[in-house]
Write a protein that holds these residues in place. Sequence first.
Motif, PDB file in Angstrom:
ATOM      1  N   GLN A 284      -2.861   7.746  -5.834  1.00 36.28           N
ATOM      2  CA  GLN A 284      -3.908   7.036  -5.106  1.00 36.28           C
ATOM      3  C   GLN A 284      -5.013   7.982  -4.633  1.00 36.28           C
ATOM      4  N   PHE A 285      -4.615   9.126  -4.085  1.00 36.99           N
ATOM      5  CA  PHE A 285      -5.611  10.021  -3.499  1.00 36.99           C
ATOM      6  C   PHE A 285      -6.269  10.945  -4.518  1.00 36.99           C
ATOM      7  N   THR A 286      -5.644  11.130  -5.695  1.00 39.85           N
ATOM      8  CA  THR A 286      -6.278  11.933  -6.745  1.00 39.85           C
ATOM      9  C   THR A 286      -7.003  11.061  -7.762  1.00 39.85           C
ATOM     10  N   HIS A 287      -6.929   9.724  -7.563  1.00 40.64           N
ATOM     11  CA  HIS A 287      -7.582   8.763  -8.473  1.00 40.64           C
ATOM     12  C   HIS A 287      -7.105   8.950  -9.915  1.00 40.64           C
ATOM     13  N   ASN A 288      -5.804   9.265 -10.044  1.00 40.55           N
ATOM     14  CA  ASN A 288      -5.203   9.409 -11.369  1.00 40.55           C
ATOM     15  C   ASN A 288      -4.734   8.020 -11.819  1.00 40.55           C
ATOM     16  N   TYR A 289      -5.515   7.380 -12.649  1.00 41.15           N
ATOM     17  CA  TYR A 289      -5.219   5.999 -13.037  1.00 41.15           C
ATOM     18  C   TYR A 289      -3.991   5.890 -13.938  1.00 41.15           C
ATOM     19  N   THR A 290      -3.663   6.968 -14.656  1.00 36.56           N
ATOM     20  CA  THR A 290      -2.451   6.945 -15.485  1.00 36.56           C
ATOM     21  C   THR A 290      -1.208   6.860 -14.612  1.00 36.56           C
ATOM     22  N   LEU A 291      -1.165   7.716 -13.577  1.00 32.20           N
ATOM     23  CA  LEU A 291      -0.042   7.678 -12.640  1.00 32.20           C
ATOM     24  C   LEU A 291       0.002   6.347 -11.897  1.00 32.20           C
ATOM     25  N   GLN A 292      -1.163   5.816 -11.550  1.00 32.18           N
ATOM     26  CA  GLN A 292      -1.202   4.533 -10.841  1.00 32.18           C
ATOM     27  C   GLN A 292      -0.602   3.419 -11.684  1.00 32.18           C
ATOM     28  N   SER A 293      -0.868   3.444 -12.970  1.00 29.11           N
ATOM     29  CA  SER A 293      -0.304   2.399 -13.832  1.00 29.11           C
ATOM     30  C   SER A 293       1.193   2.593 -14.039  1.00 29.11           C
ATOM     31  N   ILE A 294       1.644   3.861 -14.127  1.00 27.20           N
ATOM     32  CA  ILE A 294       3.071   4.129 -14.324  1.00 27.20           C
ATOM     33  C   ILE A 294       3.883   3.727 -13.099  1.00 27.20           C
ATOM     34  N   PHE A 295       3.367   4.089 -11.902  1.00 25.28           N
ATOM     35  CA  PHE A 295       4.088   3.820 -10.668  1.00 25.28           C
ATOM     36  C   PHE A 295       3.552   2.586  -9.947  1.00 25.28           C
ATOM     37  N   GLY A 296       2.947   1.692 -10.689  1.00 24.94           N
ATOM     38  CA  GLY A 296       2.507   0.433 -10.106  1.00 24.94           C
ATOM     39  C   GLY A 296       3.693  -0.413  -9.664  1.00 24.94           C
ATOM     40  N   ASN A 298       4.624  -3.421 -10.118  1.00 24.92           N
ATOM     41  CA  ASN A 298       5.264  -4.285 -11.105  1.00 24.92           C
ATOM     42  C   ASN A 298       5.432  -3.636 -12.476  1.00 24.92           C
ATOM     43  N   SER A 299       5.220  -2.319 -12.562  1.00 26.95           N
ATOM     44  CA  SER A 299       5.386  -1.654 -13.853  1.00 26.95           C
ATOM     45  C   SER A 299       6.870  -1.548 -14.209  1.00 26.95           C
ATOM     46  N   VAL A 300       7.181  -1.575 -15.507  1.00 23.58           N
ATOM     47  CA  VAL A 300       8.571  -1.516 -15.967  1.00 23.58           C
ATOM     48  C   VAL A 300       9.219  -0.197 -15.566  1.00 23.58           C
ATOM     49  N   PHE A 301       8.478   0.911 -15.700  1.00 20.64           N
ATOM     50  CA  PHE A 301       9.014   2.230 -15.349  1.00 20.64           C
ATOM     51  C   PHE A 301       9.395   2.278 -13.870  1.00 20.64           C
ATOM     52  N   TYR A 302       8.508   1.770 -12.995  1.00 18.12           N
ATOM     53  CA  TYR A 302       8.769   1.765 -11.555  1.00 18.12           C
ATOM     54  C   TYR A 302      10.021   0.952 -11.230  1.00 18.12           C
ATOM     55  N   ILE A 303      10.157  -0.222 -11.830  1.00 15.61           N
ATOM     56  CA  ILE A 303      11.287  -1.107 -11.535  1.00 15.61           C
ATOM     57  C   ILE A 303      12.603  -0.475 -11.987  1.00 15.61           C
ATOM     58  N   VAL A 304      12.609   0.128 -13.185  1.00 12.08           N
ATOM     59  CA  VAL A 304      13.837   0.739 -13.707  1.00 12.08           C
ATOM     60  C   VAL A 304      14.260   1.925 -12.853  1.00 12.08           C
ATOM     61  N   VAL A 305      13.316   2.835 -12.547  1.00 14.35           N
ATOM     62  CA  VAL A 305      13.639   4.008 -11.731  1.00 14.35           C
ATOM     63  C   VAL A 305      14.051   3.593 -10.324  1.00 14.35           C
ATOM     64  N   TYR A 306      13.379   2.602  -9.765  1.00 16.82           N
ATOM     65  CA  TYR A 306      13.704   2.087  -8.438  1.00 16.82           C
ATOM     66  C   TYR A 306      15.139   1.561  -8.402  1.00 16.82           C
ATOM     67  N   ALA A 307      15.521   0.781  -9.404  1.00 14.66           N
ATOM     68  CA  ALA A 307      16.877   0.217  -9.468  1.00 14.66           C
ATOM     69  C   ALA A 307      17.921   1.330  -9.592  1.00 14.66           C
ATOM     70  N   LEU A 308      17.646   2.330 -10.434  1.00 10.99           N
ATOM     71  CA  LEU A 308      18.597   3.437 -10.609  1.00 10.99           C
ATOM     72  C   LEU A 308      18.749   4.250  -9.334  1.00 10.99           C
ATOM     73  N   LEU A 309      17.654   4.484  -8.615  1.00 10.57           N
ATOM     74  CA  LEU A 309      17.728   5.241  -7.368  1.00 10.57           C
ATOM     75  C   LEU A 309      18.509   4.483  -6.301  1.00 10.57           C
ATOM     76  N   VAL A 310      18.275   3.185  -6.194  1.00  6.92           N
ATOM     77  CA  VAL A 310      19.028   2.382  -5.222  1.00  6.92           C
ATOM     78  C   VAL A 310      20.520   2.423  -5.548  1.00  6.92           C
ATOM     79  N   PHE A 311      20.856   2.287  -6.823  1.00  4.14           N
ATOM     80  CA  PHE A 311      22.254   2.322  -7.264  1.00  4.14           C
ATOM     81  C   PHE A 311      22.885   3.671  -6.933  1.00  4.14           C
ATOM     82  N   PHE A 312      22.166   4.761  -7.210  1.00  6.01           N
ATOM     83  CA  PHE A 312      22.690   6.106  -6.945  1.00  6.01           C
ATOM     84  C   PHE A 312      22.889   6.344  -5.455  1.00  6.01           C
ATOM     85  N   PHE A 313      21.895   6.022  -4.638  1.00  5.33           N
ATOM     86  CA  PHE A 313      21.986   6.286  -3.204  1.00  5.33           C
ATOM     87  C   PHE A 313      23.034   5.403  -2.519  1.00  5.33           C
TER      88      PHE A 313
END
Length: 429
Positions: A284-296, A298-313
């Motif tokens: 957000q603060f570096t205006h990196n639109y590629t990172l913004q789309s990856i970690f959006g 509703n992005s698939v990457f964000y949802i998958v990593v989020y689910a795995l982290l919740v499961f691990f923790f």
Amino acid sequence: MWEAIRNSFKIPELRSRIIFTFLMLAVFRLGVYIPVPGISLASWANFFNGVSAGAGGGFFTLLNAFAGGALSNMSIFAMSVTPYINASIILQLLMAVVPSLKELAKEGEQGRQKIEKYTRELTLLLAAVEAVALTIVVVMPHATPGLNKVAFIILSSISLMAGSMFLQWIGEMITDKGIGNGISIIIFAGVVATYPFYLGQMIISNLSITSWALFFLIFVVTIFGLIYIMQGERRITVQYAKKVVGRRMYGGQSSYIPMKVNQGGVLPIIFAVAILMIPSMIAQFTHNYTLQSIFGFNSVFYIVVYALLVFFFTYFYSAITFDVHDVSDNIKEYGGFIPGIRPGVPTEQYLAKVLSRITFLGAIALVVIALLPNISATIVGSNSGQIVGGVGMMIAVGVALDVVQQMEAHLIMRHYEGFIKRGKLKGRI
């Protein structure tokens, strides 16, 4: 239920506790609208609305929900009790790896008071660091034009730090003189206070009848599911052998070990969110639109990593909070045994097996709850995701259950019926 609420106000001690809690919450809600000295509210409002709509705005939305809208107003309570939460989490993790802290936690009331003292000191340090960082990195560009920057940094940092420590004091006062856990009550009030805003946004968006029906269905099912998960436990029966000491016989009775389905509560979700918000903030603060789309959101990457982290923790925190080795040693030390399981290593292995199984179910349930905002936002609308599921709803339901249980304990102790009918009780005072 209404009869139980009326009975609550017939008990002087319980009535005073309830009134005191509401008065403290009124002070909290009043402070939400007191801005940091020197801030340009118009400039801050434009910035906050813009950043909240971006890919990295999830962090601001979450923090604003915890603060009950204080961050959107840049109030003196903008940091809410997050420094205290961070300090508590750090100490809990340290107690798992530092033997001296682990032993201190076992020393009863004296050990608890020392840990609380360490928590307050660490909270003060974290509040100071977070206040200065928030002021310099985020708030300072929105200071009133012409104001001395150094003076604004000092004034804003002190205001934010003092506001956070004041909220911690309010939380401790609610715990001592009110009803429920004070810190949790403050978070609960902040989370619930944002619901009318999001409901208003949903009303403005002119949702269809089908969307409203789906929203209420998801909302109700989520609440009942959370109650079921938070109250769910596996009870391991423990039998104690009889022994004679002098002329008296001890033991011979059976007890049980409660193993919660959700050992970590909301903490696994908080840990996962905290980790994923770091790249989102950087984007957000570096205006990196590629990172913004990856970690959006509703992005698939964000949802998958989020689910795995919740499961691990979930597994990680369950292993910390329920030490099967210590539990097995305590059972053996007091002459107990699990029927059909030999004391010692077999008992430890059995407990580890049971813990792994119920933790798996709890982890799956937490992943579903964590992803409910994404699911609801996709099915119903974007604003519904701020109400259904996630950290906010888990905190709201958990605190509501805790308050109801404490009130019910007061009622039953004085021969009143609680919130759950258990048959007619004789004698009232």
